[in-house]
Design an enzyme around this catalytic site. Structure first.
Site, short mmCIF file in Angstrom:
data_model
loop_
_atom_site.label_atom_id
_atom_site.label_comp_id
_atom_site.label_asym_id
_atom_site.label_seq_id
_atom_site.Cartn_x
_atom_site.Cartn_y
_atom_site.Cartn_z
N GLN A 12 80.84 129.62 25.16
CA GLN A 12 79.50 129.93 24.62
C GLN A 12 78.43 129.07 25.29
O GLN A 12 77.46 129.58 25.86
CB GLN A 12 79.47 129.67 23.11
CG GLN A 12 78.05 129.74 22.53
CD GLN A 12 77.96 129.29 21.08
OE1 GLN A 12 77.91 130.13 20.20
NE2 GLN A 12 77.92 127.99 20.82
N ASP A 63 91.46 123.06 35.79
CA ASP A 63 91.86 122.87 34.39
C ASP A 63 91.69 121.37 34.07
O ASP A 63 91.96 120.51 34.92
CB ASP A 63 93.33 123.28 34.22
CG ASP A 63 93.68 123.49 32.75
OD1 ASP A 63 94.01 124.64 32.39
OD2 ASP A 63 93.63 122.51 31.97
N LEU A 64 91.28 121.09 32.85
CA LEU A 64 91.09 119.68 32.49
C LEU A 64 92.41 118.91 32.39
O LEU A 64 92.41 117.69 32.26
CB LEU A 64 90.29 119.57 31.18
CG LEU A 64 88.79 119.84 31.38
CD1 LEU A 64 88.12 120.22 30.06
CD2 LEU A 64 88.10 118.63 31.99
N ALA A 87 86.89 122.44 26.55
CA ALA A 87 87.66 121.83 25.46
C ALA A 87 88.45 122.89 24.70
O ALA A 87 88.06 124.08 24.70
CB ALA A 87 86.73 121.13 24.47
N TYR A 100 98.14 118.97 22.65
CA TYR A 100 97.37 119.69 23.66
C TYR A 100 95.88 119.36 23.53
O TYR A 100 95.19 119.10 24.52
CB TYR A 100 97.60 121.21 23.53
CG TYR A 100 96.73 122.01 24.45
CD1 TYR A 100 97.02 122.08 25.82
CD2 TYR A 100 95.60 122.68 23.98
CE1 TYR A 100 96.20 122.80 26.68
CE2 TYR A 100 94.78 123.40 24.84
CZ TYR A 100 95.09 123.45 26.18
OH TYR A 100 94.27 124.16 27.03
N TYR A 157 91.17 117.28 16.72
CA TYR A 157 90.04 117.62 17.61
C TYR A 157 89.00 116.49 17.58
O TYR A 157 88.57 115.99 18.62
CB TYR A 157 89.41 118.94 17.14
CG TYR A 157 88.06 119.23 17.74
CD1 TYR A 157 87.93 119.68 19.05
CD2 TYR A 157 86.89 119.06 16.99
CE1 TYR A 157 86.68 119.95 19.60
CE2 TYR A 157 85.63 119.33 17.53
CZ TYR A 157 85.54 119.77 18.84
OH TYR A 157 84.30 120.04 19.38
N LYS A 161 87.80 113.79 20.49
CA LYS A 161 86.40 113.70 20.94
C LYS A 161 85.86 112.28 20.78
O LYS A 161 84.99 111.86 21.54
CB LYS A 161 85.55 114.70 20.15
CG LYS A 161 85.75 116.16 20.56
CD LYS A 161 85.06 116.48 21.88
CE LYS A 161 85.06 117.97 22.20
NZ LYS A 161 84.31 118.31 23.41
N ARG A 192 79.14 133.49 20.24
CA ARG A 192 80.07 132.58 19.58
C ARG A 192 81.45 133.22 19.52
O ARG A 192 81.59 134.44 19.28
CB ARG A 192 79.54 132.34 18.16
CG ARG A 192 80.32 131.32 17.34
CD ARG A 192 80.40 129.98 18.01
NE ARG A 192 80.34 128.89 17.06
CZ ARG A 192 80.88 127.70 17.27
NH1 ARG A 192 81.54 127.45 18.39
NH2 ARG A 192 80.76 126.74 16.38
#
Ligand code: NAP
Ligand code: GDD
Length: 348
Positions: A12, A63-64, A87, A100, A157, A161, A192
């Site tokens: 988004q 890819d992160l 993320a 993950y 999550y 962060k 969204r």
């Protein structure tokens, strides 16, 4: 011409930020994940033919989880600005995939910071870095939350962060990098993801309105959030990287509403009685919930000159009108005997 590199360009925020930067004359590079189906819906309208000499948007696989490729792309692009938006961004999913989520949202940020540090040191060219932080980091800290409020994360999550936030601060202090944390409160839009509360509600309510669906299953209706529009919030990201000094900023509307109020307003907009359609489903509850988020964005207002232009009613109007159009298309197909399959993921 300035060059920017965006992780999470297909998300988004990535799509709105790309529009903003292209509008400002940037060359925009984005990292996309390889998938077995196309995953570029949100930026397809910005696609430019690779043979077009005027082309200013470029995509790179990466890819992160893959630090080597992040470094290779960074060296190739040599951007002035990096926006780390990639993320696993769903709070409830993070309880099911904690490792993950920690890897991508926490260590992934470290991987790209390391690449930035390395490339900046070896070339002597400054690379400014934006980290997509979140109000979820405040977790159990009561509102209003500002830059000085303590972090009390309530999900894998949010904990990932918090790690990314402090690594971003550390790379600023330890190596003098120009790194900024945006601590953004919930922001939504017509783009969204459909498993987040606002879009799940606008998609369902508009389908109910057109007779395509009868019930909507939701979780905690008492949670309160500070909801803005993504278009406003990506501007704050850009502003942070244009300042003389790097810093961290809360970005929010300062207005808080409950999930119940949001649902009421959406159904009310469509002249529907939400209580006839919404069922509370304990499956949607989270093991630990963030009860109330309301941001104090005074610092962003004063230092960045930022303020949101789109309020909750306008956000709802845009999302509902967009989703009414989608529901109308579906209605037409259904009326002509075509079965329209709703995706299973919409039930998450
Ligand atoms: P989103 O729509 O879920 O987009 C996430 C993006 O990250 C997508 O482009 C996704 O790619 C990409 N991604 C996921 N896993 C990845 C991986 N392993 N490697 C590289 N890229 C990966 O999220 P959003 O709402 O735009 O949010 C952008 C960022 O802001 C996220 O970091 C989110 O946590 C943070 N944030 C969001 C909000 C909000 O309210 N929206 C508030 C505060 C902070 P695919 O398209 O391939 O899945
Ligand atoms: N997704 C979802 N689905 N949420 C529901 C539902 C449901 O059926 N029913 C109630 N909720 C409640 C959630 O429990 C939460 O309290 C609230 O609605 C908002 O949920 P989400 O829209 O999933 O967003 P979020 O607040 O958990 O997280 C979003 O905002 C964060 C910023 O505060 C995400 O975009 C995060 O990536 C972002 O960091």
């Amino acid at each position: 011409m300035k060059r920017a590199l965006i992780t999470g360009i297909t998300g988004q925020d990535g799509s709105y930020l790309t529009e903003l930067l292209l509008g400002k004359g940037y060359e925009v590079h984005g990292i996309v994940r390889r998938a077995s189906v196309f995953n570029t819906d949100r930026i397809d309208h910005l696609y430019q033919d690779p043979h077009d000499p005027e082309r200013r948007m470029f995509l790179h696989y990466g890819d992160l989880s893959d630090g080597g490729t992040l470094r290779t792309v960074l060296q190739k692009v040599m951007p002035e600005e990096v926006y780390n938006l990639g993320a696993q961004s769903h709070v409830k999913v993070s309880f099911g995939q904690p490792e993950y989520t920690g890897d991508i949202d926490g260590l992934g940020t470290l991987r790209i910071l390391e690449a930035v540090r390395d490339v900046q040191e070896s070339t002597g060219r400054e690379i400014r870095f934006y980290q997509a932080g979140t109000s979820e980091m405040f977790g159990a800290t009561p509102p209003p939350q500002s830059e000085s409020s303590p972090f009390r994360p309530r999900s894998p999550y949010a904990a990932a962060k918090v790690y990314a936030h402090w690594m971003t601060v550390n790379y600023r202090e330890a190596y003098g990098l120009f790194t900024c944390n945006g601590i953004l409160f919930n922001h939504e839009s017509e783009r969204r993801g459909e498993t987040f509360l606002t879009r799940k509600v606008t998609r369902a309510a508009t389908r109910i309105k057109l007779g395509l669906q009868e019930k909507l299953y939701l979780g905690n209706l008492d949670a309160k959030r500070d909801w803005g529009h993504a278009e406003d919030y990506v501007e704050a990201m850009w502003l942070m990287l244009q300042q003389d000094e790097p810093d961290d900023y809360v970005v929010a509307t300062g207005r808080m509403y409950s999930v119940r109020e949001f649902v009421e307003r959406v159904f009310g907009y469509l002249d529907l009685d939400w209580e006839r359609h919404v069922i509370v489903d304990p499956y949607q509850f989270r093991p630990t919930e963030v009860d109330a988020l309301q941001g104090d964005a005074s610092k962003a207002r004063t230092k960045l000159g930022w303020q949101p232009k789109i309020d909750l009613d306008e956000l709802i109007r845009r999302m509902v009108e967009n989703d009414l159009e989608l529901a109308a298309q579906e209605r037409t197909l259904t009326d002509y005997g075509h079965a329209v399959l709703r995706r299973g993921a919409a039930s998450i």
